[in-house]
Design a protein around this motif. Structure first.
Motif, PDB file in Angstrom:
ATOM      1  N   UNK A  28       0.286  -0.783  -0.104  1.00 18.04           N
ATOM      2  CA  UNK A  28       0.065  -0.095  -0.020  1.00 18.04           C
ATOM      3  C   UNK A  28       0.974   1.584  -0.428  1.00 18.04           C
ATOM      4  N   UNK A  29       2.080   0.889   0.365  1.00 12.45           N
ATOM      5  CA  UNK A  29       2.929   2.372   0.516  1.00 12.45           C
ATOM      6  C   UNK A  29       3.398   2.615  -1.136  1.00 12.45           C
ATOM      7  N   UNK A  30       3.006   1.808  -1.536  1.00  8.40           N
ATOM      8  CA  UNK A  30       3.259   2.718  -3.226  1.00  8.40           C
ATOM      9  C   UNK A  30       2.609   3.248  -3.977  1.00  8.40           C
ATOM     10  N   UNK A  31       1.255   4.011  -3.252  1.00  3.08           N
ATOM     11  CA  UNK A  31      -0.291   4.002  -3.448  1.00  3.08           C
ATOM     12  C   UNK A  31      -0.075   5.033  -4.050  1.00  3.08           C
ATOM     13  N   UNK A  32      -0.714   6.098  -5.358  1.00  7.93           N
ATOM     14  CA  UNK A  32      -0.551   7.454  -4.950  1.00  7.93           C
ATOM     15  C   UNK A  32      -0.813   8.482  -3.699  1.00  7.93           C
ATOM     16  N   UNK A  33      -1.580   7.676  -2.579  1.00 10.70           N
ATOM     17  CA  UNK A  33      -2.193   8.147  -1.859  1.00 10.70           C
ATOM     18  C   UNK A  33      -1.388   8.258  -0.451  1.00 10.70           C
ATOM     19  N   UNK A  34      -0.390   7.233  -0.067  1.00  9.71           N
ATOM     20  CA  UNK A  34       0.342   6.763   0.874  1.00  9.71           C
ATOM     21  C   UNK A  34       0.908   7.767   2.445  1.00  9.71           C
ATOM     22  N   UNK A  35       0.379   7.984   2.738  1.00 10.23           N
ATOM     23  CA  UNK A  35       1.146   9.193   3.570  1.00 10.23           C
ATOM     24  C   UNK A  35       2.810   9.056   4.736  1.00 10.23           C
TER      25      UNK A  35
END
Length: 431
Positions: free
Chosen positions: A319-326
């Motif tokens: 999930x950290x590779x997603x554009x919305x990851x904080x």
């Protein structure tokens, strides 16, 4: 006019020069201090001093209290004799800004100049010099910051990472690094996430003290905040040692004795965690309940524990590779790999791609070499796991592996009720 011409011989350095009169020096110093306060944020942080900082924290474990007192004393020592650099690391609300402001206010009380700015405000202050109404040029402002007698940069790493911003910060820090000018930096970023040119200066042990504050957010004292946001331990809050069902009257004698040994082993490990504990057995035999009981015991004692199933761990990394990851991948991976206390549930249920095998090996290898307390549950026979993982699990100097012989618990009306998690697992198996 406040100036005098010293009566000195012609060969004296001050011959023919006007210098401030002694009676004006105090007023000049006061004006300079006020100017520095107007540049920095010390007007709003005027009340943050050493005297009203709580070095023992609120509701902290003994270890965190010792850590916070140690950081507090190092900051006081730096304020009394600012030499080199001080880097304060820690999460939001742990006290970094208060200590940084206390250093600045201490110096100002002594009549010594100090500038404190958050890094985003520093960059805004420099950009404002290009405006049509600016009272000073950019070069004047930049020089003022770069050469400040004591510069404190708060919240380093929260700035916009434009090329211009990175260049200006590097120029400031590089100038002060080469000149050994006293500097304080606070950040909640991992140092590995900071640009290499800057990081190399922040970690130079010949100049820099790095102080890491372990205390959680002071503003949320009393709230259970020690757990990672990716931990699923809250879903297992009922699974404790007191709610574990030893299944008297259901199991054969051999299975009863085996389950009792598993229970005793888990409780002993919870009280004195060393190296690894691996629980194996079929689904529903009690592995997850016992591992959650260990984790809940640690949490009850104020220890930071990460409880997560292996498939969820891998999903959180992806999930950290997603554009919305904080959160960056590197930060999330370090959080998992270096967790003080880690419980990995359901090893072997993940989709074993090459990437997955590599990530799990990295986690296992790091914790194996560091001997970090780790609990692992698996329904997969150890010899069918990835060989690199199995060899570490089977090392008796680092790991205690215990096989639970009991079959899946399905429950009967005459026995003590199973925990919510076990009942849910039993229902799913029946379905």
């Amino acid at each position: 006019m406040g100036f005098v011409t010293p009566d000195v011989p012609p060969d004296h350095d001050l011959f023919g020069r006007a210098v401030p009169c002694e009676c004006q020096l105090q007023a000049i110093s006061a004006r300079r201090q006020e100017q520095l306060r107007s540049i920095s944020q010390l007007n709003v942080l005027r009340g943050q001093v050493f005297e009203n900082f709580y070095p023992g924290g609120i509701g902290l474990t003994e270890e965190k209290q010792r850590n916070l007192r140690w950081v507090f004393e190092r900051c006081r020592a730096f304020a009394e004799d600012p030499r080199g650099w001080l880097v304060l690391r820690g999460g939001p609300g742990c006290g970094k800004t208060h200590l940084a402001a206390a250093i600045a206010n201490f110096r100002l009380e002594l009549g010594m100049p100090a500038i404190l700015l958050t890094v985003p405000d520093l960059l805004d202050f420099l950009r404002a010099a290009f405006g049509p109404d600016a009272s000073t040029t950019f070069d004047e402002r930049f020089l003022q910051i770069k050469t400040a007698e004591l510069l404190i940069l708060d919240d380093f790493g929260t700035e916009s990472g434009t090329a211009w911003a990175q260049e200006k910060l590097f120029q400031i820090l590089n100038y002060r690094y080469n000149g050994h000018l006293p500097t304080v930096v606070t950040t909640n970023r991992e140092l590995e996430e900071i640009e290499l040119r800057v990081r190399s200066r922040l970690v130079d042990p010949s100049l820099v003290q790095i102080l890491t504050i372990l205390a959680p957010d002071f503003r949320r004292a009393g709230v259970d905040q020690e757990q990672s946001e990716i931990s699923s331990l809250n879903l297992h809050f009922e699974q404790t040692f007191s709610t574990f069902n030893l299944r008297q009257g259901e199991l054969r004698r051999e299975e009863l004795e085996n389950l009792q040994r598993a229970f005793d082993l888990a409780r002993s490990y919870a009280e004195a965690p060393q190296n690894w504990l691996v629980l194996t057995g079929t689904y529903g035999c009690g592995k997850t309940h016992l591992s959650a009981a260990i984790a809940n015991h640690w949490r009850k004692n104020g220890l930071p524990v990460l409880f997560i199933s292996v498939p969820d761990l891998l999903d959180d990394l992806r999930a950290t590779f997603g554009p919305d990851s904080s959160t960056s991948y590197s930060k999330r991976f370090r959080e998992i790999r270096a967790a003080r206390y880690l419980v990995l549930d359901d090893l072997g249920t993940e989709n074993a791609t090459e990437w997955v095998r590599e990530k799990l090996f990295q986690v296992f290898d790091y914790r194996y070499n560091a001997r970090l307390p780790t609990v692992i549950t698996t329904a997969t026979p150890i010899d069918r796991l990835d060989t690199r993982l199995a060899t570490r699990i089977l090392d008796p100097t680092h790991c205690t592996a215990f096989a639970i012989l009991a079959a899946s618990y399905r429950g009967t009306p005459t026995r003590a009720p199973a925990s919510t998690g076990t009942r849910r697992r039993a229902r799913s198996l029946s379905d």
